[in-house]
Write an enzyme that holds these catalytic residues in place. Structure first.
Site, PDB file in Angstrom:
ATOM      1  N   VAL A  80     -42.088 -11.892  37.290  1.00 23.95           N
ATOM      2  CA  VAL A  80     -41.503 -12.253  36.083  1.00 23.95           C
ATOM      3  C   VAL A  80     -42.473 -11.921  34.742  1.00 23.95           C
ATOM      4  O   VAL A  80     -43.584 -12.131  34.880  1.00 23.95           O
ATOM      5  CB  VAL A  80     -41.007 -13.472  36.039  1.00 23.95           C
ATOM      6  N   ASP A 105     -28.629 -18.739  30.471  1.00 18.68           N
ATOM      7  CA  ASP A 105     -28.773 -19.671  29.315  1.00 18.68           C
ATOM      8  C   ASP A 105     -27.484 -20.534  29.209  1.00 18.68           C
ATOM      9  O   ASP A 105     -26.998 -20.789  30.466  1.00 18.68           O
ATOM     10  CB  ASP A 105     -28.800 -18.895  28.031  1.00 18.68           C
ATOM     11  N   HIS A 138     -27.632 -21.926  21.957  1.00 17.79           N
ATOM     12  CA  HIS A 138     -28.957 -21.558  22.225  1.00 17.79           C
ATOM     13  C   HIS A 138     -28.516 -19.957  22.999  1.00 17.79           C
ATOM     14  O   HIS A 138     -29.193 -18.977  22.518  1.00 17.79           O
ATOM     15  CB  HIS A 138     -29.833 -22.045  23.088  1.00 17.79           C
ATOM     16  N   ILE A 170     -25.360 -11.503  12.846  1.00 16.05           N
ATOM     17  CA  ILE A 170     -26.679 -11.139  13.387  1.00 16.05           C
ATOM     18  C   ILE A 170     -26.762  -9.658  14.102  1.00 16.05           C
ATOM     19  O   ILE A 170     -25.661  -9.308  14.713  1.00 16.05           O
ATOM     20  CB  ILE A 170     -27.030 -12.155  14.471  1.00 16.05           C
ATOM     21  N   PRO A 219     -17.780 -12.603  16.017  1.00 18.10           N
ATOM     22  CA  PRO A 219     -17.633 -11.389  15.447  1.00 18.10           C
ATOM     23  C   PRO A 219     -18.631 -10.283  16.005  1.00 18.10           C
ATOM     24  O   PRO A 219     -18.075  -9.076  16.461  1.00 18.10           O
ATOM     25  CB  PRO A 219     -17.487 -11.474  14.016  1.00 18.10           C
ATOM     26  N   ASP A 274     -20.784 -19.056  36.111  1.00 18.19           N
ATOM     27  CA  ASP A 274     -21.754 -20.465  35.887  1.00 18.19           C
ATOM     28  C   ASP A 274     -22.445 -20.709  37.088  1.00 18.19           C
ATOM     29  O   ASP A 274     -21.872 -20.650  38.308  1.00 18.19           O
ATOM     30  CB  ASP A 274     -20.838 -21.661  35.484  1.00 18.19           C
ATOM     31  N   ASN A 313     -43.255 -23.197  24.483  1.00 16.05           N
ATOM     32  CA  ASN A 313     -43.784 -23.591  22.758  1.00 16.05           C
ATOM     33  C   ASN A 313     -44.621 -24.834  22.794  1.00 16.05           C
ATOM     34  O   ASN A 313     -44.683 -25.345  21.789  1.00 16.05           O
ATOM     35  CB  ASN A 313     -42.532 -23.740  22.351  1.00 16.05           C
ATOM     36  N   SER A 322     -38.473 -18.307  22.887  1.00 18.15           N
ATOM     37  CA  SER A 322     -36.936 -17.759  23.391  1.00 18.15           C
ATOM     38  C   SER A 322     -36.667 -16.497  22.635  1.00 18.15           C
ATOM     39  O   SER A 322     -36.173 -15.526  23.244  1.00 18.15           O
ATOM     40  CB  SER A 322     -35.993 -19.176  22.983  1.00 18.15           C
TER      41      SER A 322
END
Length: 375
Positions: free
Chosen positions: A167, A21, A55, A72, A29, A40, A150, A215
């Protein structure tokens, strides 16, 4: 999903999930100590443990966030995150090349689950390097999940890499099991997962927001696989996927796999709490073998509803605002409306976008949509 009960059995410990991503903010946290070094995959590499877009961080938090500091709480809070930044820099890179390197890195660095919450509307032939990398990762024992898109039924182009062989393409559903009208339909949809009213960090302001997208659904699917794999560490990628397909809530009408919900909505609790699912042969990929595929039963009752419309803001809506709109209607199969405005197009330099060969320009999309099925 009865997460609190599932966590008494498994929290994803010992399983590494690669998040391909925009990077992952390791200072968050709820993610501290959980984010591995990563890489990368672009030609101008940056620190994958930083994320200017947000994202990738949100996907990682949905997968493995611990909830520390009021943050979260992900579905697999003891899983590890392998961040792999795949933002195309436009300097000779292609989406195909960057994704190939990202997937191979993930497979070579211990990622049992590979989460890809973005895609491009393209033909599979335009991603030959990625397809080869998928085959490589499957042989290495990884399980790959990618968002289906989407854009609903707005066109016939399949999203890649969700449409590539091997996949697991993931669509989105709401908390009632209804397919989101903007969750892209097609043969790439193998499973669906919750993707509506998901808690993530706001992208245009501070604090937490309600978000939606395939996502988010993909992140939940990846976390579910991590939960199952942690409890059954000797199972192969094929066996984990097989029990996920077997225990999914099936569509009541039409073909299986359905173009809207694939083999159904994921229910890891059926495996972890009820002991359901037969792992079967270790070396046979159930997706490629089309295990469980059926023809429609004319006598089956109609029961698959469509979901409410998504928020007018395709990225996120403040948690304090209940911005659901529309009515749910019971139909013989989930009806989809063209809602291309709910697709988040990421510009070059700001997110994922790329110029492919043969002068074909494909704008890659970070999935922020939903889907549906009985939970």
């Amino acid at each position: 999903m009865k997460a609190d009960k599932m966590w008494r059995v498994s929290q994803g410990e010992g399983v590494t999930v690669a998040v391909i991503d925009s990077g992952v903010d390791s200072s968050l946290p709820e993610l501290r100590g959980k984010v591995l070094q990563g890489s990368d995959a672009s030609t101008t590499p940056k620190n994958p443990r930083q994320d200017t877009d947000g994202h990738g961080t949100n996907m990682a938090a949905l997968i493995a966030g611990t909830g520390t500091g009021g943050g979260i709480h992900g579905l697999a809070p003891k899983a590890k995150i392998l961040p792999i930044r795949n933002v195309v820099d436009g300097r000779g890179d292609t989406a195909d090349g960057v994704m190939e390197r990202a997937i191979r890195y993930a497979a070579d660095h211990g990622a049992r689950v590979i989460n890809i919450s973005w895609g491009a509307k393209a033909l599979a032939q335009q991603f030959p390097l990625t397809q080869a990398a998928v085959k490589y990762a499957l042989k290495k024992g990884s399980l790959l999940f990618a968002s289906s898109g989407n854009s609903g039924d707005s066109d016939n182009l399949v999203e890649q890499p969700a449409g590539l062989s091997g996949v697991v393409g993931v669509g989105a559903i709401d908390s009632s099991g209804n397919v989101a009208k903007w969750s892209t339909a097609g043969h790439q949809v193998a499973l669906v997962a919750p993707g509506v009213d998901m808690t993530t960090y706001c992208t245009k302001s501070k604090g937490l927001c309600n978000s939606w997208g395939t996502s988010q659904a993909t992140a939940i699917a990846s976390a579910s696989a991590a939960l199952i794999w942690a409890e059954h560490p000797k199972w192969t990628n094929n066996q984990v996927l097989r029990v996920m397909m077997q225990t999914a809530a099936k569509p009541t009408t039409g073909d299986i796999p359905s173009i809207y919900v694939g083999y159904g909505s994921i229910r890891p609790r059926k495996v972890l709490l009820d002991g359901e699912g037969d792992p079967g042969p270790a070396s046979v990929n159930p997706l490629l073998a089309r295990e469980g595929a059926t023809k429609p039963d004319p006598s089956a009752s109609a029961s698959a509803p469509s979901s409410a419309s998504p928020s007018t803001n395709p990225q996120s809506t403040p948690t304090a605002t209940d911005d659901k709109r529309g009515d749910k209607k019971t139909v013989s199969e989930p009806k989809k409306n063209d809602d291309s405005s709910s697709t988040l197009w990421i510009a070059i330099g700001a997110g994922i976008a790329v110029l492919l060969a043969a002068a074909v320009v494909i704008v890659l999309v970070r999935r922020r949509g939903n889907a549906s099925v009985g939970l």
